[in-house]
Each structure stands twice: as C-alpha cells, then as structure tokens.
Design a protein around this motif. Sequence first.
Motif, mmCIF file in Angstrom:
data_model
loop_
_atom_site.group_PDB
_atom_site.id
_atom_site.type_symbol
_atom_site.label_atom_id
_atom_site.label_comp_id
_atom_site.label_asym_id
_atom_site.label_seq_id
_atom_site.Cartn_x
_atom_site.Cartn_y
_atom_site.Cartn_z
ATOM 1 N N MET A 72 0.854 -1.184 0.000
ATOM 2 C CA MET A 72 0.000 0.000 0.000
ATOM 3 C C MET A 72 0.891 1.236 0.000
ATOM 4 S SD MET A 72 -2.959 1.023 2.776
ATOM 5 C CE MET A 72 -3.305 -0.675 2.942
ATOM 6 N N SER A 73 0.579 2.157 -0.850
ATOM 7 C CA SER A 73 1.412 3.357 -0.936
ATOM 8 C C SER A 73 1.184 4.250 0.279
ATOM 9 C CB SER A 73 1.095 4.129 -2.216
ATOM 10 O OG SER A 73 -0.111 4.841 -2.084
ATOM 11 N N SER A 74 2.141 5.123 0.531
ATOM 12 C CA SER A 74 2.025 6.036 1.669
ATOM 13 C C SER A 74 0.923 7.069 1.433
ATOM 14 C CB SER A 74 3.359 6.729 1.930
ATOM 15 O OG SER A 74 3.749 7.457 0.781
ATOM 16 N N ASN A 75 0.467 7.203 0.188
ATOM 17 C CA ASN A 75 -0.607 8.148 -0.128
ATOM 18 C C ASN A 75 -1.994 7.535 0.040
ATOM 19 O OD1 ASN A 75 1.365 9.961 -0.801
ATOM 20 N ND2 ASN A 75 1.233 9.592 -2.995
ATOM 21 N N ALA A 76 -2.081 6.253 0.343
ATOM 22 C CA ALA A 76 -3.371 5.580 0.481
ATOM 23 C C ALA A 76 -4.132 6.138 1.676
ATOM 24 C CB ALA A 76 -3.170 4.079 0.646
ATOM 25 N N ALA A 77 -5.442 6.155 1.537
ATOM 26 C CA ALA A 77 -6.290 6.645 2.626
ATOM 27 C C ALA A 77 -6.078 5.775 3.866
ATOM 28 C CB ALA A 77 -7.745 6.614 2.193
ATOM 29 N N TRP A 98 -7.996 4.824 6.178
ATOM 30 C CA TRP A 98 -9.060 3.857 6.465
ATOM 31 C C TRP A 98 -8.879 2.552 5.710
ATOM 32 C CZ3 TRP A 98 -11.631 2.565 2.100
ATOM 33 C CH2 TRP A 98 -11.687 3.500 1.062
ATOM 34 N N ARG A 99 -8.106 2.531 4.662
ATOM 35 C CA ARG A 99 -7.892 1.279 3.914
ATOM 36 C C ARG A 99 -7.236 0.216 4.803
ATOM 37 N NH1 ARG A 99 -9.412 1.257 -1.170
ATOM 38 N NH2 ARG A 99 -9.527 3.195 -2.329
ATOM 39 N N ARG A 100 -6.481 0.644 5.790
ATOM 40 C CA ARG A 100 -5.837 -0.310 6.719
ATOM 41 C C ARG A 100 -6.861 -1.047 7.567
ATOM 42 N NH1 ARG A 100 -1.289 3.970 8.106
ATOM 43 N NH2 ARG A 100 -3.191 5.089 8.507
ATOM 44 N N TRP A 101 -8.024 -0.447 7.783
ATOM 45 C CA TRP A 101 -9.050 -1.082 8.617
ATOM 46 C C TRP A 101 -9.457 -2.436 8.053
ATOM 47 C CZ3 TRP A 101 -12.460 3.933 8.863
ATOM 48 C CH2 TRP A 101 -11.802 4.899 9.619
ATOM 49 N N TYR A 102 -9.392 -2.585 6.723
ATOM 50 C CA TYR A 102 -9.757 -3.862 6.091
ATOM 51 C C TYR A 102 -8.779 -4.984 6.422
ATOM 52 C CZ TYR A 102 -13.213 -1.446 3.183
ATOM 53 O OH TYR A 102 -14.285 -0.719 2.739
ATOM 54 N N LYS A 103 -7.615 -4.651 6.915
ATOM 55 C CA LYS A 103 -6.586 -5.650 7.231
ATOM 56 C C LYS A 103 -6.604 -6.077 8.699
ATOM 57 C CE LYS A 103 -4.723 -5.405 3.121
ATOM 58 N NZ LYS A 103 -4.975 -6.470 2.165
ATOM 59 N N THR A 104 -7.521 -5.535 9.483
ATOM 60 C CA THR A 104 -7.525 -5.803 10.922
ATOM 61 C C THR A 104 -8.337 -7.040 11.293
ATOM 62 O OG1 THR A 104 -9.490 -4.451 11.331
ATOM 63 C CG2 THR A 104 -7.336 -3.316 11.404
ATOM 64 N N ASN A 145 -15.395 7.944 7.428
ATOM 65 C CA ASN A 145 -16.045 8.111 8.726
ATOM 66 C C ASN A 145 -15.980 6.773 9.455
ATOM 67 O OD1 ASN A 145 -18.236 7.823 10.660
ATOM 68 N ND2 ASN A 145 -18.969 9.795 9.925
ATOM 69 N N GLU A 146 -15.217 6.726 10.530
ATOM 70 C CA GLU A 146 -14.971 5.467 11.231
ATOM 71 C C GLU A 146 -16.246 4.845 11.780
ATOM 72 O OE1 GLU A 146 -11.820 3.535 14.400
ATOM 73 O OE2 GLU A 146 -11.806 5.698 14.062
ATOM 74 N N ALA A 147 -17.137 5.642 12.347
ATOM 75 C CA ALA A 147 -18.387 5.099 12.897
ATOM 76 C C ALA A 147 -19.217 4.442 11.803
ATOM 77 C CB ALA A 147 -19.184 6.197 13.596
#
Length: 97
Positions: free
Chosen positions: A1-6, A8-14, A60-62
């Motif tokens: 994942m690039s450093s410019n990625a949003a 929130w995209r990391r949330w999918y990896k949790t 929006n995290e919620a």
Amino acid sequence: MSSNAAPWRRWYKTERWRKLRERILLRDMYICQKTGVLLSGKHPAPNSPVIHHDKEHRGNEALFWDEDNLVSVSKQWHDSEAQRQEQETLQHRGVWY
C-alpha cells in the motif's frame, strides 16, 4: 500500500474487520442481499462474497464499522453495480475524512 493511500484502507486488514465480515456473512446467510445469489465462490469468482457499505463511509470510522450499514454482496454485483453507483456520485462526494 502506498504512503498516499487513505488511512481507512488499513481497517480492512484488521482482526476486527475479519470478525465483523464473518458476522455479516453469517447474518445474511451467505446470500447476496442485492441479487439473491449464493455466495459460495472463492475470490475472484463472480459469486465470491464481498461486504459492501450501503452508505459510503467516506472515511467516517463510525459509519465504516456500523453493522447496519453493511451487507453481503457478490463480487460481480460489487464490481459492476456498486462501482457504477459510486462513479455516478463522484461530483457529489464531498469531503473524505
């Protein structure tokens, strides 16, 4: 994942997302809530399961974690209809958190 990625995209990896995804699939009985197809395929099959945010979370995290905003859909529906709908709203998107 690039450093410019949003971020929130990391949330999918949790682990939290993995567990939530499974809860939604079980709740929806592995049935696409848009077409009724059985979600029995393995990615990237057209009938593989995808968890879709009915209302775009826009970072929006919620809203991202809201189970009432999540539905099981087929990869085919998600990659065609959902993407078409998102493209139609590009000019109306507003701020992404």
